[in-house]
Design a protein around this motif. Structure first.
Motif, PDB file in Angstrom:
ATOM      1  N   GLY A  86       0.813  -1.211   0.000  1.00 40.93           N
ATOM      2  CA  GLY A  86       0.000   0.000   0.000  1.00 40.93           C
ATOM      3  C   GLY A  86       0.848   1.262   0.000  1.00 40.93           C
ATOM      4  O   GLY A  86       2.054   1.228   0.253  1.00 40.93           O
ATOM      5  N   ARG A  87       0.225   2.373  -0.258  1.00 34.94           N
ATOM      6  CA  ARG A  87       0.929   3.666  -0.267  1.00 34.94           C
ATOM      7  C   ARG A  87       1.508   3.995   1.104  1.00 34.94           C
ATOM      8  O   ARG A  87       2.495   4.695   1.206  1.00 34.94           O
ATOM      9  CB  ARG A  87      -0.017   4.754  -0.738  1.00 34.94           C
ATOM     10  N   ASP A  88       0.904   3.432   2.153  1.00 30.40           N
ATOM     11  CA  ASP A  88       1.398   3.657   3.510  1.00 30.40           C
ATOM     12  C   ASP A  88       2.414   2.592   3.936  1.00 30.40           C
ATOM     13  O   ASP A  88       2.871   2.577   5.073  1.00 30.40           O
ATOM     14  CB  ASP A  88       0.232   3.680   4.491  1.00 30.40           C
ATOM     15  N   GLY A  89       2.779   1.666   3.026  1.00 30.24           N
ATOM     16  CA  GLY A  89       3.755   0.626   3.328  1.00 30.24           C
ATOM     17  C   GLY A  89       3.140  -0.661   3.854  1.00 30.24           C
ATOM     18  O   GLY A  89       3.850  -1.634   4.103  1.00 30.24           O
ATOM     19  N   ALA A  90       1.826  -0.678   4.043  1.00 28.88           N
ATOM     20  CA  ALA A  90       1.158  -1.879   4.539  1.00 28.88           C
ATOM     21  C   ALA A  90       1.224  -2.987   3.488  1.00 28.88           C
ATOM     22  O   ALA A  90       1.122  -2.731   2.296  1.00 28.88           O
ATOM     23  CB  ALA A  90      -0.299  -1.572   4.877  1.00 28.88           C
TER      24      ALA A  90
ATOM     25  N   GLU B  65      -5.690  -0.378  -5.807  1.00 31.16           N
ATOM     26  CA  GLU B  65      -5.593   0.457  -4.614  1.00 31.16           C
ATOM     27  C   GLU B  65      -4.183   0.505  -4.038  1.00 31.16           C
ATOM     28  O   GLU B  65      -3.942   1.231  -3.089  1.00 31.16           O
ATOM     29  CB  GLU B  65      -6.539  -0.083  -3.536  1.00 31.16           C
ATOM     30  N   HIS B  66      -3.247  -0.265  -4.582  1.00 26.88           N
ATOM     31  CA  HIS B  66      -1.920  -0.381  -4.008  1.00 26.88           C
ATOM     32  C   HIS B  66      -0.853   0.193  -4.931  1.00 26.88           C
ATOM     33  O   HIS B  66      -0.999   0.189  -6.146  1.00 26.88           O
ATOM     34  CB  HIS B  66      -1.622  -1.842  -3.665  1.00 26.88           C
ATOM     35  N   GLN B  67       0.225   0.634  -4.317  1.00 27.51           N
ATOM     36  CA  GLN B  67       1.301   1.279  -5.047  1.00 27.51           C
ATOM     37  C   GLN B  67       2.155   0.270  -5.830  1.00 27.51           C
ATOM     38  O   GLN B  67       2.541   0.517  -6.956  1.00 27.51           O
ATOM     39  CB  GLN B  67       2.179   2.060  -4.076  1.00 27.51           C
TER      40      GLN B  67
END
Length: 111
Positions: free
Chosen positions: A31-35, A54-56
Motif C-alpha cells: 500500500g501507499r502507507d507501506g502496509a 488500490e496499491h502502489q
C-alpha cells in the motif's frame, strides 16, 4: 539496484528455495502507507485485480511443476523474474524404443 527490483529478487529467491513441491500462487500488494497485503491463489481469486488498483506496488509469485515466476509492477516500473520452463516442450529423444522387433528375418539382409 532499486528497492522495487531488490524486493522482487528477494521474493524470487524465497520462492525458489522452498523445499516443497507444492504449487504456490499469491499476490503481495504494498500500500501507499507501506502496509502489506497477501492474496492467496490470486489466479483464481478475482479480488486480487480489484485490490491491486488500490496499491502502489504489486508482486505476483507463482511456482508450478518446478518453474518459478515473480512479476512486479508499480511506480512506473515492471519486471519479470523466471526460472524453469516458460514454454511447453516435447521430448524429442526418448530413452526407450517405441518399436518391437518380432522376427529375426527382418534383421537379416535380403538374399
Amino acid at each position: 539496484m532499486s528497492i522495487f527490483l531488490e524486493n522482487a529478487r528477494e521474493l524470487f529467491d524465497v520462492a525458489r528455495a522452498g523445499n516443497t513441491s507444492e504449487d504456490i500462487d499469491f499476490a503481495l500488494l504494498v500500500g501507499r502507507d507501506g502496509a502489506l497485503r497477501f492474496v492467496m491463489d490470486s489466479a483464481v481469486d478475482g479480488s486480487a485485480g480489484r485490490m491491486a488498483e488500490e496499491h502502489q506496488v504489486q508482486y505476483r509469485v507463482t511456482r508450478s511443476r518446478g518453474a518459478v515466476k515473480v512479476e512486479g509492477r508499480g511506480g512506473g516500473q515492471s519486471c519479470v523474474l523466471q526460472q524453469g520452463h516458460s514454454l511447453p516442450h516435447k521430448t524429442l529423444v526418448r530413452d526407450q524404443a517405441l518399436y518391437i522387433v518380432t522376427s529375426e528375418r527382418m534383421l537379416s539382409p535380403a538374399p
